[in-house]
Design a protein around this motif. Structure first.
Motif, PDB file in Angstrom:
ATOM      1  N   ALA A 242       0.823  -1.248  -0.052  1.00  0.00           N
ATOM      2  CA  ALA A 242       0.022   0.071  -0.073  1.00  0.00           C
ATOM      3  C   ALA A 242       0.853   1.354  -0.052  1.00  0.00           C
ATOM      4  N   VAL A 243       2.197   1.136   0.190  1.00  0.00           N
ATOM      5  CA  VAL A 243       3.312   2.309   0.294  1.00  0.00           C
ATOM      6  C   VAL A 243       3.067   3.319  -0.806  1.00  0.00           C
ATOM      7  N   GLN A 244       2.935   2.571  -2.159  1.00  0.00           N
ATOM      8  CA  GLN A 244       2.910   3.698  -2.966  1.00  0.00           C
ATOM      9  C   GLN A 244       1.653   4.459  -3.179  1.00  0.00           C
ATOM     10  N   VAL A 245       0.238   4.005  -3.206  1.00  0.00           N
ATOM     11  CA  VAL A 245      -0.796   4.694  -2.982  1.00  0.00           C
ATOM     12  C   VAL A 245      -0.879   5.688  -1.813  1.00  0.00           C
ATOM     13  N   LEU A 246      -0.374   5.249  -0.570  1.00  0.00           N
ATOM     14  CA  LEU A 246      -0.240   5.963   0.499  1.00  0.00           C
ATOM     15  C   LEU A 246       0.738   7.414   0.286  1.00  0.00           C
ATOM     16  N   GLY A 247       1.708   7.059  -0.440  1.00  0.00           N
ATOM     17  CA  GLY A 247       2.648   8.332  -0.771  1.00  0.00           C
ATOM     18  C   GLY A 247       1.704   9.330  -1.583  1.00  0.00           C
ATOM     19  N   GLU A 248       0.864   8.938  -2.444  1.00  0.00           N
ATOM     20  CA  GLU A 248       0.135   9.774  -3.239  1.00  0.00           C
ATOM     21  C   GLU A 248      -0.943  10.523  -2.144  1.00  0.00           C
ATOM     22  N   LEU A 249      -1.388   9.546  -1.364  1.00  0.00           N
ATOM     23  CA  LEU A 249      -2.476  10.175  -0.415  1.00  0.00           C
ATOM     24  C   LEU A 249      -1.900  11.160   0.484  1.00  0.00           C
ATOM     25  N   THR A 250      -0.618  11.414   0.676  1.00  0.00           N
ATOM     26  CA  THR A 250       0.347  12.318   1.322  1.00  0.00           C
ATOM     27  C   THR A 250      -0.290  13.868   0.966  1.00  0.00           C
ATOM     28  N   ARG A 251      -0.622  13.846  -0.417  1.00  0.00           N
ATOM     29  CA  ARG A 251      -1.127  15.254  -0.986  1.00  0.00           C
ATOM     30  C   ARG A 251      -2.942  15.142  -0.843  1.00  0.00           C
ATOM     31  N   ASP A 252      -3.433  14.355  -0.089  1.00  0.00           N
ATOM     32  CA  ASP A 252      -4.910  14.354  -0.268  1.00  0.00           C
ATOM     33  C   ASP A 252      -5.417  15.766   0.194  1.00  0.00           C
ATOM     34  N   VAL A 253      -6.789  15.904  -0.582  1.00  0.00           N
ATOM     35  CA  VAL A 253      -7.447  17.196  -0.199  1.00  0.00           C
ATOM     36  C   VAL A 253      -7.830  17.518   1.174  1.00  0.00           C
ATOM     37  N   GLU A 254      -8.021  16.105   1.773  1.00  0.00           N
ATOM     38  CA  GLU A 254      -8.194  16.211   3.346  1.00  0.00           C
ATOM     39  C   GLU A 254      -7.024  16.031   4.337  1.00  0.00           C
ATOM     40  N   VAL A 255      -6.850  17.073   5.235  1.00  0.00           N
ATOM     41  CA  VAL A 255      -5.840  17.337   6.026  1.00  0.00           C
ATOM     42  C   VAL A 255      -5.619  15.789   7.000  1.00  0.00           C
ATOM     43  N   GLU A 256      -6.811  15.412   7.455  1.00  0.00           N
ATOM     44  CA  GLU A 256      -6.998  14.370   8.334  1.00  0.00           C
ATOM     45  C   GLU A 256      -6.460  13.141   7.510  1.00  0.00           C
ATOM     46  N   VAL A 257      -6.948  13.276   6.188  1.00  0.00           N
ATOM     47  CA  VAL A 257      -6.207  11.711   5.537  1.00  0.00           C
ATOM     48  C   VAL A 257      -4.885  11.971   5.484  1.00  0.00           C
ATOM     49  N   GLN A 258      -4.086  13.051   5.147  1.00  0.00           N
ATOM     50  CA  GLN A 258      -2.821  13.352   5.070  1.00  0.00           C
ATOM     51  C   GLN A 258      -2.152  12.627   6.478  1.00  0.00           C
ATOM     52  N   GLU A 259      -2.796  13.089   7.698  1.00  0.00           N
ATOM     53  CA  GLU A 259      -1.966  12.848   8.845  1.00  0.00           C
ATOM     54  C   GLU A 259      -2.348  11.257   9.110  1.00  0.00           C
ATOM     55  N   ILE A 260      -3.274  10.778   8.995  1.00  0.00           N
ATOM     56  CA  ILE A 260      -3.305   9.248   9.237  1.00  0.00           C
ATOM     57  C   ILE A 260      -2.442   8.407   8.078  1.00  0.00           C
ATOM     58  N   VAL A 261      -2.275   9.011   6.999  1.00  0.00           N
ATOM     59  CA  VAL A 261      -1.140   8.468   5.926  1.00  0.00           C
ATOM     60  C   VAL A 261       0.090   8.412   6.531  1.00  0.00           C
ATOM     61  N   ILE A 262       0.453   9.435   7.092  1.00  0.00           N
ATOM     62  CA  ILE A 262       1.835   9.629   7.528  1.00  0.00           C
ATOM     63  C   ILE A 262       1.991   8.811   8.634  1.00  0.00           C
ATOM     64  N   TRP A 263       1.067   8.899   9.671  1.00  0.00           N
ATOM     65  CA  TRP A 263       1.077   7.737  10.786  1.00  0.00           C
ATOM     66  C   TRP A 263       1.310   6.295  10.202  1.00  0.00           C
ATOM     67  N   ALA A 264       0.413   5.893   9.199  1.00  0.00           N
ATOM     68  CA  ALA A 264       0.223   4.600   8.467  1.00  0.00           C
ATOM     69  C   ALA A 264       1.900   4.156   8.097  1.00  0.00           C
ATOM     70  N   LEU A 265       2.438   5.112   7.206  1.00  0.00           N
ATOM     71  CA  LEU A 265       3.780   4.707   6.813  1.00  0.00           C
ATOM     72  C   LEU A 265       4.877   4.444   7.829  1.00  0.00           C
ATOM     73  N   GLY A 266       4.590   5.189   8.755  1.00  0.00           N
ATOM     74  CA  GLY A 266       5.431   4.889   9.904  1.00  0.00           C
ATOM     75  C   GLY A 266       5.228   3.596  10.486  1.00  0.00           C
ATOM     76  N   GLU A 267       4.047   3.196  10.508  1.00  0.00           N
ATOM     77  CA  GLU A 267       3.680   1.736  11.004  1.00  0.00           C
ATOM     78  C   GLU A 267       4.292   0.645  10.016  1.00  0.00           C
ATOM     79  N   ILE A 268       4.139   0.940   8.771  1.00  0.00           N
ATOM     80  CA  ILE A 268       4.498   0.051   7.729  1.00  0.00           C
ATOM     81  C   ILE A 268       6.185  -0.205   7.656  1.00  0.00           C
ATOM     82  N   GLY A 269       6.797   0.941   7.747  1.00  0.00           N
ATOM     83  CA  GLY A 269       8.171   1.010   7.552  1.00  0.00           C
ATOM     84  C   GLY A 269       8.783   0.609   6.202  1.00  0.00           C
ATOM     85  N   GLY A 270       9.883   0.213   6.194  1.00  0.00           N
ATOM     86  CA  GLY A 270      10.473   0.023   4.908  1.00  0.00           C
ATOM     87  C   GLY A 270      11.082   1.046   4.323  1.00  0.00           C
TER      88      GLY A 270
END
Length: 325
Positions: A242-270
């Motif tokens: 999911a990392v590639q799609v999550l990377g795109e969602l760091t530019r999501d129009v919703e700030v809350e989505v951006q923030e949970i995506v940042i958290w998720a990337l930290g949980e996934i690692g790599g």
């Protein structure tokens, strides 16, 4: 624990009841770690306070306890579980959400099934998630966990209002049972998108990788609430795909989505997730920079743990080969 004020308990209760002023922290502190005599006095005085003020006190007490880990508000919150007002009962349940005491299961189940106020039943459903999780970790008796799981599934499959049914499913999501998996799939396929949202919450909590394709698919949903929960589930499931799609969602129009995506990337690692976070950090400021920095640190920790586990596995394999030879 010592109280934070020399004021008597009776005086603190009198001041808490005064609707002209917000509950003072010193007075709220008096409700921590009550003795048996103080509990009796609390019960005597509490019912004479107007319901709206009781709700204000319980809500303020919960927020204060979140800021002060030395507070013990379990005893007073347990007393308020039988309050005459449903919203006050719900606030008391909220104040007990982090308690791991199995003797709360019975009153929570009773509220879940019998309470006349839907907000209170929903709060009880949420609070019971703790005991499903503890059961899966074998930290409470298995029979208790199954009792909770059956009650939650009964509510989800029953005739309660959608809000209560959804909270029941989300809490049951911690279970690995096939019955819960079937309930998750049923909720995901419901016409009501709010059930799909709850299904995604449960998918993440289940740590079951059968849901990976659904979670990744829903990251691109038009509904920002669904994208939000899909991103959180991706983090909980540690979906590298999911990392590639999550990377795109760091530019999501919703700030809350951006923030949970940042958290998720930290949980996934790599490496890919860390690279995305590092690039974000270069142009971030203030609280956003702090959030990204914390997530990047967590991603590095996740990778260190994974590397350690891999080394430990290799060492075990070498030892087994040595013994066989």
């Amino acid at each position: 624990m010592p109280k934070s004020s020399s004021k008597t308990f009776s005086r603190a209760m009198h001041d808490l009841a005064n609707e002209k002023h917000p509950p003072a922290k010193d007075d709220l502190h008096q409700l921590s770690d009550l003795s048996s005599d103080q509990l009796k006095e609390f019960k005597s005085l509490w019912s004479h306070i107007p319901a709206s003020r009781r709700l204000t006190i319980m809500t303020a007490l919960g927020k204060y306890a979140e800021e002060n880990f030395d507070l013990d508000i379990n005893a007073v919150s347990r007393v308020v579980l039988t309050d005459s007002d449903g919203l006050v009962r719900a606030a008391a349940i909220h104040n007990l959400w982090e308690s791991e005491s199995p003797d709360l299961i019975a009153p929570f189940l009773n509220i879940l099934v019998n309470d006349p106020q839907p907000e209170t039943r929903a709060a009880a459903a949420t609070a019971l998630s703790m005991f499903v999780s503890l059961g899966e970790m074998e930290e409470i008796d298995e029979s208790l966990m199954h009792k909770v799981e059956e009650a939650l599934l009964g509510v989800f499959n029953g005739g309660d209002i959608p809000e209560v049914r959804r909270h029941a499913l989300e809490s049951a999501g911690f279970s690995e049972s096939q019955e819960v998996a079937e309930a998750i799939r049923k909720a995901y396929n419901d016409r009501d998108e709010s059930f799909k949202i709850s299904a995604l919450v449960a998918m993440g909590r289940s740590l079951d990788h059968q849901w990976n394709p659904i979670v990744i698919h829903e990251l691109e949903n038009m509904n920002p609430r669904i994208r939000f929960e899909a991103a959180r589930a991706a983090g909980e499931l540690q979906l590298r795909d999911a990392v590639q799609v999550l990377g795109e969602l760091t530019r999501d129009v919703e700030v809350e989505v951006q923030e949970i995506v940042i958290w998720a990337l930290g949980e996934i690692g790599g490496e890919d997730a860390r690279e995305i976070l590092a690039k974000l950090l270069k142009r971030a400021k203030g609280e956003r920079a702090e959030l990204i920095d914390e997530s990047l640190a967590n991603a590095e920790l996740v990778d260190d743990i994974a590397e350690f586990d891999l080394l430990a596995t290799d060492d075990l394999e070498d030892e087994l080969k040595r013994r066989l030879n």
